[in-house]
Design a protein around this motif. Structure first.
Motif, short mmCIF file in Angstrom:
data_model
loop_
_atom_site.label_atom_id
_atom_site.label_comp_id
_atom_site.label_asym_id
_atom_site.label_seq_id
_atom_site.Cartn_x
_atom_site.Cartn_y
_atom_site.Cartn_z
N PRO A 27 0.80 -1.23 0.00
CA PRO A 27 0.00 0.00 0.00
C PRO A 27 0.83 1.28 0.00
N LEU A 28 2.05 1.19 0.53
CA LEU A 28 2.91 2.38 0.57
C LEU A 28 3.41 2.73 -0.83
N THR A 29 3.71 1.72 -1.62
CA THR A 29 4.19 1.94 -2.99
C THR A 29 3.06 2.32 -3.93
N TYR A 30 1.98 1.53 -3.95
CA TYR A 30 0.93 1.73 -4.94
C TYR A 30 -0.13 2.74 -4.51
N MET A 31 -0.43 2.81 -3.22
CA MET A 31 -1.48 3.71 -2.76
C MET A 31 -0.93 5.07 -2.33
N LYS A 32 0.07 5.06 -1.45
CA LYS A 32 0.62 6.32 -0.94
C LYS A 32 1.72 6.89 -1.83
N LYS A 33 2.20 6.09 -2.79
CA LYS A 33 3.24 6.52 -3.73
C LYS A 33 4.52 6.98 -3.01
N ILE A 34 4.92 6.21 -1.99
CA ILE A 34 6.11 6.53 -1.22
C ILE A 34 7.35 6.01 -1.95
N ASP A 35 8.39 6.84 -2.01
CA ASP A 35 9.62 6.47 -2.69
C ASP A 35 10.29 5.28 -1.98
N THR A 36 10.94 4.44 -2.76
CA THR A 36 11.60 3.25 -2.23
C THR A 36 12.66 3.59 -1.19
N THR A 37 13.37 4.69 -1.40
CA THR A 37 14.41 5.11 -0.46
C THR A 37 13.82 5.40 0.92
N ILE A 38 12.67 6.07 0.94
CA ILE A 38 12.00 6.39 2.21
C ILE A 38 11.55 5.11 2.90
N ILE A 39 11.01 4.18 2.13
CA ILE A 39 10.56 2.90 2.69
C ILE A 39 11.74 2.16 3.32
N ASN A 40 12.87 2.15 2.62
CA ASN A 40 14.06 1.47 3.14
C ASN A 40 14.59 2.16 4.41
N ASN A 41 14.48 3.49 4.46
CA ASN A 41 14.91 4.22 5.67
C ASN A 41 14.06 3.82 6.88
N TYR A 42 12.75 3.67 6.64
CA TYR A 42 11.87 3.25 7.73
C TYR A 42 12.19 1.81 8.16
N LYS A 43 12.55 1.01 7.19
CA LYS A 43 12.90 -0.38 7.50
C LYS A 43 14.14 -0.43 8.40
N GLU A 62 6.12 -3.90 3.60
CA GLU A 62 5.38 -2.64 3.70
C GLU A 62 4.26 -2.71 4.74
N ILE A 63 3.71 -3.88 4.96
CA ILE A 63 2.70 -4.05 6.01
C ILE A 63 3.36 -3.91 7.38
N SER A 64 4.56 -4.46 7.53
CA SER A 64 5.30 -4.31 8.79
C SER A 64 5.59 -2.84 9.07
N ILE A 65 6.01 -2.12 8.05
CA ILE A 65 6.31 -0.69 8.21
C ILE A 65 5.04 0.08 8.53
N LEU A 66 3.95 -0.27 7.85
CA LEU A 66 2.66 0.40 8.09
C LEU A 66 2.22 0.22 9.54
N LYS A 67 2.36 -1.00 10.07
CA LYS A 67 2.00 -1.26 11.47
C LYS A 67 2.90 -0.45 12.41
N TYR A 68 4.17 -0.38 12.07
CA TYR A 68 5.11 0.39 12.89
C TYR A 68 4.72 1.86 12.93
N VAL A 69 4.42 2.42 11.77
CA VAL A 69 4.03 3.83 11.68
C VAL A 69 2.73 4.07 12.44
N ASN A 70 1.75 3.19 12.27
CA ASN A 70 0.46 3.35 12.93
C ASN A 70 0.57 3.25 14.45
N ASN A 71 1.52 2.45 14.93
CA ASN A 71 1.66 2.23 16.38
C ASN A 71 2.60 3.23 17.07
N TYR A 72 3.62 3.71 16.33
CA TYR A 72 4.65 4.51 16.99
C TYR A 72 4.78 5.93 16.44
N LYS A 73 4.10 6.23 15.33
CA LYS A 73 4.21 7.56 14.75
C LYS A 73 2.87 8.28 14.86
N SER A 74 2.86 9.55 14.50
CA SER A 74 1.62 10.33 14.53
C SER A 74 0.84 10.14 13.24
#
Length: 291
Positions: free
Chosen positions: A111-127, A145-157
């Motif tokens: 969903p981060l790549t296809y829906m939110k259109k997040i750059d691969t570099t940003i996704i890797n930084n979150y990883k 991306e699901i793991s990162i999404l859960k991390y963002v939803n639980n620990y970020k604003s």
């Protein structure tokens, strides 16, 4: 499939930005897609009704030319031509269903790549950030991306660009039944999907077998070698596909995020409503033509 997933992502994200809920966005997206494909659905249902009506003629040809396959094929094609039917329309519909299945799977998997259109570099930084804060092996190799999404939803604003509100009626649509099997709630949507699939298959079976049932029975009873009479190839193919797609979908829904199962569930409900309305409309149209 990536290009279709990418296109679907634009539409889904546009809806999400309006409603701010992933589950509601999927429901609205499903309705829009069903409306776009409505002409194809109407044509498919008309073909199903025509196929049901000519079953008697099909049986008659099969009994008459059962020892001459070439002649049978020729006569069958002539019959379809006279009835203005495409015997392969069921295949085209099945292929489209498979394309949509994998396109949606790709969308909810990434969903981060296809829906939110997040750059691969940003996704890797979150990883990398996840591994540093929570330890190694915290990012799923299958669904990073699901793991990162859960991390963002639980620990970020909620202002984080990767945030997606996946809570829908108390269910987390980013959960995966195979990975979250201890949580009973992850089975609610897949079970509802199975139940609606059974209803949908029964409706399809009734539409393709009941209309001309008496005529088929009479022809079979008048034929001494009815036991050896082959089934209509098109009807058998449609029957096989009606079972294949739900079984395949259920298998995938167990290993995919719940967002995909929700899409299939909504699609099933819309399909049931659509078939009921179209069947009533086509029946009224037929009565007017005959009356």
């Amino acid at each position: 499939m990536g290009s279709i997933s990418n296109l679907f992502g634009y539409v889904l994200n546009f809806i999400y930005e309006l409603v701010k809920n992933y589950g509601l966005a999927i429901i609205i997206f499903s309705i829009l897609l069903k409306l776009i494909l409505l002409p194809l659905s109407i044509n498919q249902q008309k073909t199903m009704k025509k196929t049901s009506k000519i079953q008697g003629k099909v049986k008659e040809l099969q009994n008459k030319y059962k020892n001459d396959q070439n002649k049978l094929n020729q006569e069958m094609m002539e019959l379809y031509k006279r009835e203005k039917m495409n015997p392969f329309s069921g295949c085209l519909t099945a292929i489209l269903q498979i394309v949509l299945l994998f396109a949606m799977f790709g969308l909810v998997r990434n969903p981060l790549t296809y829906m939110k259109k997040i750059d691969t570099t940003i996704i890797n930084n979150y990883k990398t950030e996840m591994e540093q804060e929570l330890g190694e092996n915290t990012v799923s190799s299958t669904y990073p991306e699901i793991s990162i999404l859960k991390y963002v939803n639980n620990y970020k604003s909620q202002e984080d660009p990767l945030y997606i509100n996946t809570n829908f009626l108390g269910l987390d649509l980013s959960n995966i039944p195979q990975e979250n099997w201890q949580e009973p709630t992850v089975y609610i949507i897949p079970v509802l999907y199975v139940l609606t699939s059974i209803v949908s298959m029964k409706m399809t079976t009734n539409m393709t077998t009941n209309s001309n049932k008496k005529e088929i029975i009479e022809i079979e009873n008048n034929n001494k070698e009815k036991e050896n009479s082959p089934e209509d190839m098109t009807a058998q193919m449609n029957k096989s596909m009606s079972w294949f797609m739900p079984i395949m979908s259920v298998s995938i829904s167990i290993i995919a995020p719940l967002g995909l199962a929700l899409y299939w569930l909504v699609n099933n409900i819309l399909m049931i409503i659509e078939r009921l309305l179209l069947n009533k409309f086509l029946k009224s149209e037929e009565e007017e033509q005959n009356g």
